[in-house]
Design an enzyme around this catalytic site. Structure first.
Site, PDB file in Angstrom:
ATOM      1  CG  ASP A  38     -13.574 -76.150-116.693  1.00 45.80           C
ATOM      2  OD1 ASP A  38     -13.702 -77.396-116.821  1.00 45.80           O
ATOM      3  OD2 ASP A  38     -13.449 -75.490-117.803  1.00 45.80           O
ATOM      4  CB  ILE A  39      -9.657 -72.961-118.227  1.00 45.46           C
ATOM      5  CG1 ILE A  39      -8.847 -71.710-118.582  1.00 45.46           C
ATOM      6  CG2 ILE A  39      -9.965 -73.624-119.491  1.00 45.46           C
ATOM      7  CD1 ILE A  39      -7.426 -71.943-119.349  1.00 45.46           C
ATOM      8  CG  ASN A  93     -18.801 -84.725-120.136  1.00 43.88           C
ATOM      9  OD1 ASN A  93     -19.881 -85.169-119.773  1.00 43.88           O
ATOM     10  ND2 ASN A  93     -18.268 -83.723-120.285  1.00 43.88           N
ATOM     11  N   GLY A  99     -19.174 -85.818-124.996  1.00 46.32           N
ATOM     12  CA  GLY A  99     -18.747 -84.356-124.612  1.00 46.32           C
ATOM     13  C   GLY A  99     -17.230 -84.420-124.225  1.00 46.32           C
ATOM     14  CD  GLN A 100     -13.050 -88.531-121.846  1.00 44.50           C
ATOM     15  OE1 GLN A 100     -13.805 -89.613-122.146  1.00 44.50           O
ATOM     16  NE2 GLN A 100     -12.017 -88.612-121.001  1.00 44.50           N
ATOM     17  CB  SER A 101     -12.968 -82.061-124.966  1.00 38.36           C
ATOM     18  OG  SER A 101     -12.922 -81.698-123.827  1.00 38.36           O
ATOM     19  CG  HIS A 106     -12.009 -84.382-116.699  1.00 40.89           C
ATOM     20  ND1 HIS A 106     -11.374 -85.238-117.690  1.00 40.89           N
ATOM     21  CD2 HIS A 106     -12.844 -83.978-117.133  1.00 40.89           C
ATOM     22  CE1 HIS A 106     -12.237 -84.636-118.753  1.00 40.89           C
ATOM     23  NE2 HIS A 106     -12.976 -83.866-118.228  1.00 40.89           N
ATOM     24  CG  HIS A 108     -16.960 -81.783-115.654  1.00 38.03           C
ATOM     25  ND1 HIS A 108     -16.416 -80.448-116.319  1.00 38.03           N
ATOM     26  CD2 HIS A 108     -16.364 -82.966-116.452  1.00 38.03           C
ATOM     27  CE1 HIS A 108     -15.991 -80.852-117.566  1.00 38.03           C
ATOM     28  NE2 HIS A 108     -15.908 -82.290-117.505  1.00 38.03           N
TER      29      HIS A 108
HETATM   30  P1  5GP Z   1     -14.655 -82.634-120.754  1.00 37.21           P
HETATM   31  O1  5GP Z   1     -15.024 -81.972-122.295  1.00 37.21           O
HETATM   32  O2  5GP Z   1     -13.304 -83.706-121.359  1.00 37.21           O
HETATM   33  O3  5GP Z   1     -15.442 -83.468-119.986  1.00 37.21           O
HETATM   34  O4  5GP Z   1     -14.113 -81.411-119.839  1.00 37.21           O
HETATM   35  C1  5GP Z   1     -12.593 -80.929-120.176  1.00 37.21           C
HETATM   36  C2  5GP Z   1     -12.848 -79.687-119.355  1.00 37.21           C
HETATM   37  O5  5GP Z   1     -11.394 -79.158-119.246  1.00 37.21           O
HETATM   38  C3  5GP Z   1     -13.454 -78.665-119.840  1.00 37.21           C
HETATM   39  O6  5GP Z   1     -14.541 -78.111-119.262  1.00 37.21           O
HETATM   40  C4  5GP Z   1     -12.516 -77.513-120.270  1.00 37.21           C
HETATM   41  O7  5GP Z   1     -13.215 -76.243-119.985  1.00 37.21           O
HETATM   42  C5  5GP Z   1     -11.386 -77.588-119.310  1.00 37.21           C
HETATM   43  N1  5GP Z   1     -10.109 -77.536-119.448  1.00 37.21           N
HETATM   44  C6  5GP Z   1      -9.552 -77.638-120.876  1.00 37.21           C
HETATM   45  N2  5GP Z   1      -8.399 -77.176-120.977  1.00 37.21           N
HETATM   46  C7  5GP Z   1      -8.028 -76.729-119.829  1.00 37.21           C
HETATM   47  C8  5GP Z   1      -6.849 -76.033-119.220  1.00 37.21           C
HETATM   48  O8  5GP Z   1      -5.920 -75.730-119.938  1.00 37.21           O
HETATM   49  N3  5GP Z   1      -6.912 -75.748-117.721  1.00 37.21           N
HETATM   50  C9  5GP Z   1      -8.139 -75.979-117.310  1.00 37.21           C
HETATM   51  N4  5GP Z   1      -8.076 -75.603-115.987  1.00 37.21           N
HETATM   52  N5  5GP Z   1      -9.266 -76.382-117.674  1.00 37.21           N
HETATM   53  C10 5GP Z   1      -9.157 -76.818-118.839  1.00 37.21           C
END
Ligand code: 5GP
Ligand code: ZN
Length: 120
Positions: A38-39, A93, A99-101, A106, A108
């Site tokens: 994760d970034i 998420n 909290g899904q973005s 994916h 975590h």
């Molecule tokens: P969500 O919020 O959808 O459950 O998780 C998305 C995750 O993707 C977040 O934890 C966010 O930090 C990670 N993320 C967003 N953009 C990037 C990216 O460009 N590269 C990587 N490695 N992770 C990313």
């Protein structure tokens, strides 16, 4: 109902990472599953495990291909076995309110520290 998914979505961030069009710190890859860091890590180990095929969330993946969902879970456990003694939190998420973005499913994999319960 058609549960199939287009294999990739050119608009999708994680499809672009899977394709190698965007950089990522990939820790595992096979034909069907990719794991990358994760970034913005929320724990010493924070790895995202994604299917190569594009599904918007874990519910869609479970409905369409339970073997692929099992592969995602297996790879997450393998990452945790390598990096944090096999002790990990695996979460998906699902939906913006949860909290899904990024709308490419994916898991975590979080580990390497004590976790609180319940999560926020
Ligand atoms: P969500 O919020 O959808 O459950 O998780 C998305 C995750 O993707 C977040 O934890 C966010 O930090 C990670 N993320 C967003 N953009 C990037 C990216 O460009 N590269 C990587 N490695 N992770 C990313
Ligand atoms: Zn995608």
């Amino acid at each position: 109902m058609n549960l199939s998914s287009p294999d990739t979505n050119p608009e999708c961030l994680f499809c672009r990472i899977v394709a190698g069009d965007l950089p990522a710190d990939v820790v595992r890859r096979d034909e069907r599953v990719v794991a990358f860091r994760d970034i913005d890590p929320k724990a010493p180990v924070h790895v995202l495990v994604v299917p190569v095929a594009h599904y918007p969330d874990v519910a869609a993946l479970a409905a369409a291909d339970k073997d692929l969902l099992a592969d995602v879970v297996r790879v997450g456990a393998e990452v945790a076995a390598d990096e944090c003694d096999g002790q990990f939190r695996l979460l998906f998420n699902t939906g913006r309110a949860a909290g899904q973005s990024v709308f490419h499913v994916h898991g975590h994999v979080l580990g390497g520290r004590s976790m609180q319960w319940p999560p926020g």
